[in-house]
Write a protein that holds these residues in place. Sequence first.
Motif, PDB file in Angstrom:
ATOM      1  N   LEU A  64     -12.232 -10.770  -0.600  1.00 45.57           N
ATOM      2  CA  LEU A  64     -12.810 -10.528  -1.923  1.00 45.57           C
ATOM      3  C   LEU A  64     -11.765 -10.736  -3.018  1.00 45.57           C
ATOM      4  O   LEU A  64     -12.062 -11.360  -4.046  1.00 45.57           O
ATOM      5  CB  LEU A  64     -13.393  -9.111  -1.994  1.00 45.57           C
ATOM      6  CG  LEU A  64     -14.626  -8.894  -1.125  1.00 45.57           C
ATOM      7  CD1 LEU A  64     -14.921  -7.410  -0.972  1.00 45.57           C
ATOM      8  CD2 LEU A  64     -15.836  -9.635  -1.697  1.00 45.57           C
ATOM      9  N   LYS A  65     -10.555 -10.263  -2.789  1.00 47.61           N
ATOM     10  CA  LYS A  65      -9.463 -10.443  -3.761  1.00 47.61           C
ATOM     11  C   LYS A  65      -9.179 -11.929  -3.972  1.00 47.61           C
ATOM     12  O   LYS A  65      -9.054 -12.383  -5.114  1.00 47.61           O
ATOM     13  CB  LYS A  65      -8.220  -9.709  -3.238  1.00 47.61           C
ATOM     14  CG  LYS A  65      -6.993  -9.850  -4.107  1.00 47.61           C
ATOM     15  CD  LYS A  65      -5.817  -9.108  -3.474  1.00 47.61           C
ATOM     16  CE  LYS A  65      -4.518  -9.420  -4.161  1.00 47.61           C
ATOM     17  NZ  LYS A  65      -3.381  -8.738  -3.510  1.00 47.61           N
ATOM     18  N   GLN A  74      -6.839 -17.722 -11.232  1.00 47.54           N
ATOM     19  CA  GLN A  74      -5.533 -17.120 -10.981  1.00 47.54           C
ATOM     20  C   GLN A  74      -4.918 -17.659  -9.691  1.00 47.54           C
ATOM     21  O   GLN A  74      -5.629 -18.088  -8.790  1.00 47.54           O
ATOM     22  CB  GLN A  74      -5.663 -15.598 -10.880  1.00 47.54           C
ATOM     23  CG  GLN A  74      -6.197 -14.963 -12.145  1.00 47.54           C
ATOM     24  CD  GLN A  74      -6.575 -13.498 -11.946  1.00 47.54           C
ATOM     25  OE1 GLN A  74      -6.689 -13.010 -10.832  1.00 47.54           O
ATOM     26  NE2 GLN A  74      -6.796 -12.815 -13.053  1.00 47.54           N
ATOM     27  N   ARG A  75      -3.603 -17.569  -9.602  1.00 44.56           N
ATOM     28  CA  ARG A  75      -2.866 -17.960  -8.399  1.00 44.56           C
ATOM     29  C   ARG A  75      -3.092 -16.886  -7.334  1.00 44.56           C
ATOM     30  O   ARG A  75      -3.110 -15.704  -7.640  1.00 44.56           O
ATOM     31  CB  ARG A  75      -1.383 -18.083  -8.729  1.00 44.56           C
ATOM     32  CG  ARG A  75      -0.539 -18.566  -7.586  1.00 44.56           C
ATOM     33  CD  ARG A  75       0.938 -18.664  -8.010  1.00 44.56           C
ATOM     34  NE  ARG A  75       1.764 -18.811  -6.851  1.00 44.56           N
ATOM     35  CZ  ARG A  75       2.183 -17.814  -6.075  1.00 44.56           C
ATOM     36  NH1 ARG A  75       1.857 -16.580  -6.348  1.00 44.56           N
ATOM     37  NH2 ARG A  75       2.944 -18.049  -5.024  1.00 44.56           N
ATOM     38  N   VAL A  76      -3.233 -17.319  -6.085  1.00 41.16           N
ATOM     39  CA  VAL A  76      -3.431 -16.389  -4.982  1.00 41.16           C
ATOM     40  C   VAL A  76      -2.257 -16.506  -4.017  1.00 41.16           C
ATOM     41  O   VAL A  76      -1.879 -17.604  -3.627  1.00 41.16           O
ATOM     42  CB  VAL A  76      -4.752 -16.694  -4.224  1.00 41.16           C
ATOM     43  CG1 VAL A  76      -4.929 -15.761  -3.049  1.00 41.16           C
ATOM     44  CG2 VAL A  76      -5.946 -16.607  -5.170  1.00 41.16           C
ATOM     45  N   ASP A  77      -1.695 -15.364  -3.657  1.00 46.23           N
ATOM     46  CA  ASP A  77      -0.648 -15.309  -2.638  1.00 46.23           C
ATOM     47  C   ASP A  77      -1.344 -15.140  -1.288  1.00 46.23           C
ATOM     48  O   ASP A  77      -1.827 -14.051  -0.980  1.00 46.23           O
ATOM     49  CB  ASP A  77       0.291 -14.117  -2.861  1.00 46.23           C
ATOM     50  CG  ASP A  77       1.177 -14.265  -4.082  1.00 46.23           C
ATOM     51  OD1 ASP A  77       1.534 -15.406  -4.415  1.00 46.23           O
ATOM     52  OD2 ASP A  77       1.514 -13.233  -4.692  1.00 46.23           O
ATOM     53  N   PHE A  78      -1.401 -16.216  -0.520  1.00 48.19           N
ATOM     54  CA  PHE A  78      -2.019 -16.142   0.804  1.00 48.19           C
ATOM     55  C   PHE A  78      -0.964 -15.806   1.840  1.00 48.19           C
ATOM     56  O   PHE A  78       0.143 -16.347   1.757  1.00 48.19           O
ATOM     57  CB  PHE A  78      -2.677 -17.478   1.168  1.00 48.19           C
ATOM     58  CG  PHE A  78      -3.938 -17.781   0.408  1.00 48.19           C
ATOM     59  CD1 PHE A  78      -5.145 -17.244   0.813  1.00 48.19           C
ATOM     60  CD2 PHE A  78      -3.921 -18.609  -0.692  1.00 48.19           C
ATOM     61  CE1 PHE A  78      -6.315 -17.529   0.128  1.00 48.19           C
ATOM     62  CE2 PHE A  78      -5.086 -18.896  -1.387  1.00 48.19           C
ATOM     63  CZ  PHE A  78      -6.280 -18.352  -0.972  1.00 48.19           C
ATOM     64  N   GLU A  80      -1.269 -12.434   1.640  1.00 50.24           N
ATOM     65  CA  GLU A  80      -1.187 -11.296   0.730  1.00 50.24           C
ATOM     66  C   GLU A  80       0.200 -11.301   0.104  1.00 50.24           C
ATOM     67  O   GLU A  80       1.164 -11.784   0.711  1.00 50.24           O
ATOM     68  CB  GLU A  80      -1.434  -9.988   1.501  1.00 50.24           C
ATOM     69  CG  GLU A  80      -1.212  -8.693   0.750  1.00 50.24           C
ATOM     70  CD  GLU A  80      -2.098  -8.481  -0.461  1.00 50.24           C
ATOM     71  OE1 GLU A  80      -2.163  -9.377  -1.346  1.00 50.24           O
ATOM     72  OE2 GLU A  80      -2.708  -7.415  -0.572  1.00 50.24           O
ATOM     73  N   THR A  81       0.309 -10.778  -1.082  1.00 51.79           N
ATOM     74  CA  THR A  81       1.596 -10.710  -1.760  1.00 51.79           C
ATOM     75  C   THR A  81       2.594  -9.965  -0.873  1.00 51.79           C
ATOM     76  O   THR A  81       2.309  -8.864  -0.402  1.00 51.79           O
ATOM     77  CB  THR A  81       1.449 -10.004  -3.124  1.00 51.79           C
ATOM     78  OG1 THR A  81       0.471 -10.710  -3.897  1.00 51.79           O
ATOM     79  CG2 THR A  81       2.766  -9.975  -3.872  1.00 51.79           C
ATOM     80  N   GLY A  82       3.723 -10.615  -0.611  1.00 54.09           N
ATOM     81  CA  GLY A  82       4.768 -10.009   0.196  1.00 54.09           C
ATOM     82  C   GLY A  82       4.656 -10.292   1.691  1.00 54.09           C
ATOM     83  O   GLY A  82       5.482  -9.824   2.477  1.00 54.09           O
ATOM     84  N   TYR A  83       3.652 -11.073   2.090  1.00 54.30           N
ATOM     85  CA  TYR A  83       3.429 -11.390   3.508  1.00 54.30           C
ATOM     86  C   TYR A  83       3.254 -12.886   3.674  1.00 54.30           C
ATOM     87  O   TYR A  83       2.669 -13.550   2.822  1.00 54.30           O
ATOM     88  CB  TYR A  83       2.179 -10.675   4.047  1.00 54.30           C
ATOM     89  CG  TYR A  83       2.317  -9.181   4.043  1.00 54.30           C
ATOM     90  CD1 TYR A  83       2.766  -8.493   5.171  1.00 54.30           C
ATOM     91  CD2 TYR A  83       2.018  -8.447   2.901  1.00 54.30           C
ATOM     92  CE1 TYR A  83       2.901  -7.121   5.157  1.00 54.30           C
ATOM     93  CE2 TYR A  83       2.153  -7.061   2.884  1.00 54.30           C
ATOM     94  CZ  TYR A  83       2.599  -6.405   4.011  1.00 54.30           C
ATOM     95  OH  TYR A  83       2.739  -5.043   4.001  1.00 54.30           O
TER      96      TYR A  83
END
Length: 170
Positions: A64-65, A74-78, A80-83
């Motif tokens: 969902l995020k 928006q930019r997505v950190d796939f 998750e951010t930090g992983y």
Amino acid sequence: MAVPQNKSELLEAINKNYARLAADFRAVPTERTSAKTLEGHAKGTMMSVHDLAAYLLGWNELVLKWCRAKAAGQRVDFPETGYKWNELGRLAQKFYDDYAALPYSDLLDRLDSAKADIVALVEAESNEALYGRSWYEQWTQGRMIQFNTASPYANARTRLRKWVKNTATA
């Protein structure tokens, strides 16, 4: 079930796999949900039934995020951010920890809600948006949703049913 190739197949896979899994989750007595007697998501670890549900909720909320962020440009950190993708065991542990204090019945209610939100998101998209173009690297949005909903639901159900069978007499 075959890999979904379009919106209707994706919705069918999500709904069918989740309905079966949800019934199995709800059949587990609450007092049995916290024992770490299931093989964990990282090699050599153990998890509980509660952790398994938390893992699925974590991924559903990530889907969902991702979708909301991409829709907003928006930019997505796939993933998750930090992983990174090669740190999914660590991410699984984060999910277990994130929802550890949530009572099992509330956890299942929240998982139901996240799944319903994903279905609503898929229903609102066109087949072209879901399967007609790359969305993350070579993957379409529909495939990324399927990777993190319908497939893990089926996998979790297999794990859960095996656990029930193996612990029925324990």
